[in-house]
Design an enzyme around this catalytic site. Sequence first.
Site, PDB file in Angstrom:
ATOM      1  N   MET A  99      41.722  65.794  15.373  1.00  0.00           N
ATOM      2  CA  MET A  99      41.002  65.649  14.101  1.00  0.00           C
ATOM      3  C   MET A  99      39.650  66.365  14.200  1.00  0.00           C
ATOM      4  SD  MET A  99      42.077  61.997  12.500  1.00  0.00           S
ATOM      5  CE  MET A  99      40.969  60.965  13.426  1.00  0.00           C
ATOM      6  N   GLY A 138      37.110  65.609  26.224  1.00  0.00           N
ATOM      7  CA  GLY A 138      38.438  64.988  26.257  1.00  0.00           C
ATOM      8  C   GLY A 138      39.460  65.908  25.598  1.00  0.00           C
ATOM      9  N   HIS A 139      39.071  66.525  24.462  1.00  0.00           N
ATOM     10  CA  HIS A 139      39.969  67.487  23.812  1.00  0.00           C
ATOM     11  C   HIS A 139      40.149  68.730  24.687  1.00  0.00           C
ATOM     12  CE1 HIS A 139      38.343  65.321  20.157  1.00  0.00           C
ATOM     13  NE2 HIS A 139      39.643  65.209  19.980  1.00  0.00           N
ATOM     14  N   GLN A 188      45.503  57.846   7.858  1.00  0.00           N
ATOM     15  CA  GLN A 188      45.376  56.901   8.974  1.00  0.00           C
ATOM     16  C   GLN A 188      44.067  56.132   8.944  1.00  0.00           C
ATOM     17  OE1 GLN A 188      45.833  60.310  11.865  1.00  0.00           O
ATOM     18  NE2 GLN A 188      44.473  59.087  13.118  1.00  0.00           N
ATOM     19  N   GLN A 236      45.612  59.830  26.673  1.00  0.00           N
ATOM     20  CA  GLN A 236      45.888  58.443  27.085  1.00  0.00           C
ATOM     21  C   GLN A 236      44.825  57.496  26.521  1.00  0.00           C
ATOM     22  OE1 GLN A 236      48.533  57.229  28.828  1.00  0.00           O
ATOM     23  NE2 GLN A 236      47.595  55.183  28.655  1.00  0.00           N
ATOM     24  N   LYS A 237      43.679  58.046  26.101  1.00  0.00           N
ATOM     25  CA  LYS A 237      42.604  57.225  25.526  1.00  0.00           C
ATOM     26  C   LYS A 237      43.129  56.413  24.333  1.00  0.00           C
ATOM     27  CE  LYS A 237      38.335  56.456  23.671  1.00  0.00           C
ATOM     28  NZ  LYS A 237      38.707  56.340  22.285  1.00  0.00           N
ATOM     29  N   GLN A 275      48.736  54.830  20.409  1.00  0.00           N
ATOM     30  CA  GLN A 275      49.163  56.022  19.652  1.00  0.00           C
ATOM     31  C   GLN A 275      50.166  56.837  20.468  1.00  0.00           C
ATOM     32  OE1 GLN A 275      46.510  58.707  17.280  1.00  0.00           O
ATOM     33  NE2 GLN A 275      46.515  59.977  19.089  1.00  0.00           N
ATOM     34  N   VAL A 332      39.149  61.203  29.650  1.00  0.00           N
ATOM     35  CA  VAL A 332      37.967  61.808  30.293  1.00  0.00           C
ATOM     36  C   VAL A 332      36.786  60.873  30.046  1.00  0.00           C
ATOM     37  CG1 VAL A 332      36.439  63.817  30.365  1.00  0.00           C
ATOM     38  CG2 VAL A 332      38.890  64.126  29.933  1.00  0.00           C
ATOM     39  N   ARG A 359      33.673  59.337  18.151  1.00  0.00           N
ATOM     40  CA  ARG A 359      32.829  58.324  17.514  1.00  0.00           C
ATOM     41  C   ARG A 359      31.598  57.983  18.364  1.00  0.00           C
ATOM     42  NH1 ARG A 359      38.185  56.564  15.574  1.00  0.00           N
ATOM     43  NH2 ARG A 359      38.126  56.629  13.302  1.00  0.00           N
TER      44      ARG A 359
HETATM   45  O1  PAF Z   1      44.264  61.289  17.997  1.00  0.00           O
HETATM   46  C1  PAF Z   1      43.973  61.900  16.950  1.00  0.00           C
HETATM   47  O2  PAF Z   1      43.013  62.680  16.908  1.00  0.00           O
HETATM   48  C2  PAF Z   1      44.823  61.686  15.710  1.00  0.00           C
HETATM   49  O3  PAF Z   1      45.235  60.375  15.599  1.00  0.00           O
HETATM   50  C3  PAF Z   1      46.002  62.666  15.598  1.00  0.00           C
HETATM   51  C4  PAF Z   1      47.014  62.457  16.715  1.00  0.00           C
HETATM   52  C5  PAF Z   1      45.496  64.110  15.640  1.00  0.00           C
HETATM   53  C6  PAF Z   1      46.730  62.449  14.275  1.00  0.00           C
HETATM   54  O4  PAF Z   1      45.878  62.606  13.177  1.00  0.00           O
END
Ligand code: PAF
Length: 275
Positions: free
Chosen positions: A27, A33-34, A58, A145-146, A150, A173, A184
């Site tokens: 997102m 972490g990304h 969501q 895994q954070k 999900q 991470v 956040r």
């Molecule tokens: O983890 C996220 O950033 C979101 O929940 C995802 C998997 C991109 C879906 O919108």
Amino acid sequence: MESIVARNRADLVKARGDGPVVLVPTMGALHDGHRALIREGRALGVRLVVSIFVNPLQFAPTEDFSRYPRTFEADLDVCRAEGVDVVFAPSVEDMYRPDRQVAITSGHMGTIVEGASRPGHFDGMLTVVLKLFNLVQPDIACFGQKDAQQLAMIRRMVTDLDLPIDVVGVPTVRETDGLALSSRNRYLSADERQVALALSRALFAGAVEPTPEKVRAAALSVLGAAAPELVLDYLALVDPATFEEVGDGYHGDAILAVAARVGATRLIDNAILRL
Ligand code: PAF
């Protein structure tokens, strides 16, 4: 390296190409972490697509959809630096037709633990992930895994709906003091950030204990000491595949998951344990 930016479905089709693809759905508001997810994807050696889409489905009306950080130019810099081939960043209108009807239902697992606190969240999350899978047609997809529940729910969807995709989970991470990286975290003041450290400390305290009762007690004691600045939403010790609470005599892998509010910010974290 230049990344191709696909702003809509037609651009994506051209940019994707015909070969194997790995997808990293995000997102945006990309942090280290990304970067770990992207590097995991990059290491797989095939065309790498990162999606950036803040998914309204969501977020509940009371949640932070409108103030969720949107940092597209900085995100593009990260993607370029990490050698991402394609950045798919559609608009809400491009993703969701105004007359849409059909969505994914996450089932019982979507209503427990995190799902009990965020009704509808997992339905919206799975719906967008399935759409991204259909649009990008990846062979492999990487998730952190954070967001442990999900990740478990996406694995469940892939199994239940027979999706031909390998799901790769990537470890959380953390900052050197233990705070799990999250988009956040930028909402936290310096004082709130200190309070937020109780989440990871509680997990680390629980993780060294031998039995479910002792795990819960050790973690709750750390969280209790951070109140009232930290408001606990839940602490759950669960089966990693089903997210059902484990009983007192349980042996095997478990996830200790926590959610709490610090000021106006809701944070989640988890640790994988072997009991
Ligand atoms: O983890 C996220 O950033 C979101 O929940 C995802 C998997 C991109 C879906 O919108």
